[in-house]
Write an enzyme that holds these catalytic residues in place. Structure first.
Site, PDB file in Angstrom:
ATOM      1  N   ASN A 151      50.660-109.854 -32.304  1.00  0.00           N
ATOM      2  CA  ASN A 151      50.657-108.825 -31.258  1.00  0.00           C
ATOM      3  C   ASN A 151      51.681-107.718 -31.475  1.00  0.00           C
ATOM      4  O   ASN A 151      51.470-106.591 -31.039  1.00  0.00           O
ATOM      5  CB  ASN A 151      50.826-109.470 -29.870  1.00  0.00           C
ATOM      6  CG  ASN A 151      52.087-110.286 -29.754  1.00  0.00           C
ATOM      7  OD1 ASN A 151      52.546-110.903 -30.715  1.00  0.00           O
ATOM      8  ND2 ASN A 151      52.663-110.324 -28.565  1.00  0.00           N
ATOM      9  N   GLU A 247      59.994-119.016 -29.781  1.00  0.00           N
ATOM     10  CA  GLU A 247      59.743-118.059 -28.700  1.00  0.00           C
ATOM     11  C   GLU A 247      58.263-118.177 -28.390  1.00  0.00           C
ATOM     12  O   GLU A 247      57.421-117.805 -29.202  1.00  0.00           O
ATOM     13  CB  GLU A 247      60.122-116.642 -29.145  1.00  0.00           C
ATOM     14  CG  GLU A 247      60.342-115.678 -27.995  1.00  0.00           C
ATOM     15  CD  GLU A 247      59.054-115.097 -27.464  1.00  0.00           C
ATOM     16  OE1 GLU A 247      58.607-115.586 -26.385  1.00  0.00           O
ATOM     17  OE2 GLU A 247      58.496-114.196 -28.085  1.00  0.00           O
ATOM     18  N   CYS A 281      53.841-111.054 -24.929  1.00  0.00           N
ATOM     19  CA  CYS A 281      54.406-112.310 -24.406  1.00  0.00           C
ATOM     20  C   CYS A 281      54.836-112.185 -22.951  1.00  0.00           C
ATOM     21  O   CYS A 281      54.715-113.136 -22.179  1.00  0.00           O
ATOM     22  CB  CYS A 281      55.595-112.746 -25.261  1.00  0.00           C
ATOM     23  SG  CYS A 281      55.156-113.213 -26.949  1.00  0.00           S
TER      24      CYS A 281
END
Length: 473
Positions: A151, A247, A281
């Site tokens: 992304n 993450e 995210c």
């Protein structure tokens, strides 16, 4: 156009190649080398051999290498942005912004390379510490395996490569299978810097082959991963005693308190929910609006959302383009339909036009609907009514995730409640939870991860703390 592996300062052909297709046009844009286990091992060995050179570099030399990269990226901004849009379908306006952030991230890394320091310890504060002095130093950890997502294929790579170089480590990078071109472009630029040969290696291919080989390799000292919780848990299981930095996912929530000026926040909310098709995210996924203003907010939110332009990611006017894969498109549509079946109200969107999912707003969504409790990673946002900030905090905390959350409020007591009680890694006051600048400590709790990115904080995780005690007796 074939793209090869980058190992020990050289481009190496793969044993096999895989077609890379544009998520928007579905046309083949490149053939990507698929690394074998032998080639992954070769990349790790190269990084291990180069480590002795990297750790001998002064902080000034490491900073200079990163400055060289900054200059090269700055000179090639337009090309970099086009690569991102081509391989990921990120609208060009957002790809340009990502390149700008990437440059800034490497600038931060260059600056932080000069600030790595320890502390002096009062050893004589202990009874048996008389005439002794202590201090700590940070040393590079060794070979770092970096596994990155699609992304933000340049900036999230920068958040791993930048601090690794700044700290004096070597890297083997495995980019997402859909977005290897950005990483290949990075390798081409790094080859023009003074980075020692073998200090940066790029291996493309599947997670089952390349990813597992990196995670399980005995010479890899740390694995840094950004991606889904499922893959992150698997990495942690396989990594053994390696340092593992994860993450992971999120379903970021926003509280909108009463007496907030709706007009001043609408554009922020639309951008936070639908930027990069919601494939962020900390994309705004859940909005909790006070009952006194929810009708006004929902109406204006819908009006602004319906103005977004769908189309080709390489068109500078496009706001929304294709999701990363047909599978993600199908999944997102299924989740929307399920939520409606479960009682949610479709405010706008929910339809696919020319293989692009129209930005979708759902109201009255239950906490157990997938669009609420899981990570949508699509242009889908829920808007629910709350009677108090405390109620909204409980709703946001009712989640397996805890990356970031935001609140718009004019009440300092309510802001303080949010700071104290939201179970997240970052609380954003009077802004959207999608806010991020690249030097802040960024990371979450629960299934959102176990680390903090942001160059200074990543460097701390990528170094070993060594204690020195000097006896003056």
């Amino acid at each position: 156009m074939r793209k090869n592996l980058y190992i020990n300062g050289h481009w190496e052909e793969g044993e096999n190649y895989s077609e890379l297709k544009s998520p928007y046009s579905r046309e083949v844009i490149a053939e990507i080398a698929q690394a074998s286990t032998v080639q992954v091992n070769k990349a790790v060995d190269s990084a291990q051999e180069a480590f002795s050179k990297m750790k001998r570099l002064s902080s000034f030399e490491r900073s200079t290498i990163l400055d060289q990269l900054v200059n090269l990226l700055t000179a090639n901004k337009d090309k970099a942005a086009e690569i991102i849009s081509l391989e990921s379908a990120k609208p060009l306006k957002f790809s340009i912004a990502e390149v700008d952030r990437t440059i800034e991230t490497y600038k931060f890394a260059a600056e932080e390379a000069k600030r790595i320091s320890g502390e002096v310890l009062p050893i004589d504060a202990a009874k048996n510490g008389v005439n002794k002095i202590g201090f700590t130093i940070h040393e590079p950890i060794g070979v770092i395996a970096a596994i990155t997502p699609f992304n933000f294929p340049m900036n999230l790579v920068a958040h791993k490569v930048g601090p690794a170089i700044a700290a004096g480590n070597t890297i083997v990078l495995k980019p997402a299978s859909q977005t290897p071109l950005s990483a290949i472009f990075l390798a081409e630029l790094l080859a023009q810097t003074d980075l020692p040969k073998g200090a940066f290696n790029l291996v493309t291919g599947s997670g089952r082959v390349v990813g597992d080989a990196l995670v399980e390799h005995e010479k890899v000292k740390m694995v840094t991963f950004t991606g889904s919780p499922e893959v992150g848990k698997n990495i942690k299981t396989k990594a053994g005693l390696k340092r593992v930095s994860l993450e992971l996912g999120s379903n970021a929530g926003l509280i909108i308190d009463k007496e907030v000026d709706i007009d001043s926040i609408i554009d922020k909310c639309v951008n936070a929910a639908f930027s990069n098709q919601g494939q962020v995210c900390i994309s705004l996924q859940r909005i909790y609006v006070h009952e006194q203003i929810i009708e006004e907010f929902t109406r204006k939110f819908k009006e602004r959302t319906d103005q977004l332009v769908l189309g080709d990611p390489l068109d500078i006017n496009t706001d929304i383009s294709a999701l990363i894969s047909e599978g993600d498109l199908s999944r997102a549509k299924t989740w929307i339909d399920e939520a409606i079946t479960e009682g949610a109200v479709l405010t706008t969107g929910g339809v696919i036009e020319n293989q692009v999912l129209r930005p979708t707003i759902l109201s009255n969504v239950g906490n157990t609907s997938k669009v609420s409790c899981q990570e949508a990673f699509a242009p889908v946002v829920t808007v629910n009514k709350i009677s108090s900030v405390d109620e909204a905090i409980q709703q946001i905390n009712d989640s397996i995730f805890g990356l970031q959350a935001g609140i718009f409020t004019n009440n300092i007591a309510n802001a303080s409640q949010a700071i104290k009680h939201l179970e997240v890694g970052g609380v954003i006051i009077n802004d959207v939870p999608t806010f991020r600048v690249d030097h802040m400590p960024y990371g979450g709790v629960k299934e959102s991860g176990n680390c903090r990115e942001g160059i200074k904080y990543a460097i701390e995780e990528m170094t070993e703390l060594k204690l020195v005690v000097w006896n003056h007796n």
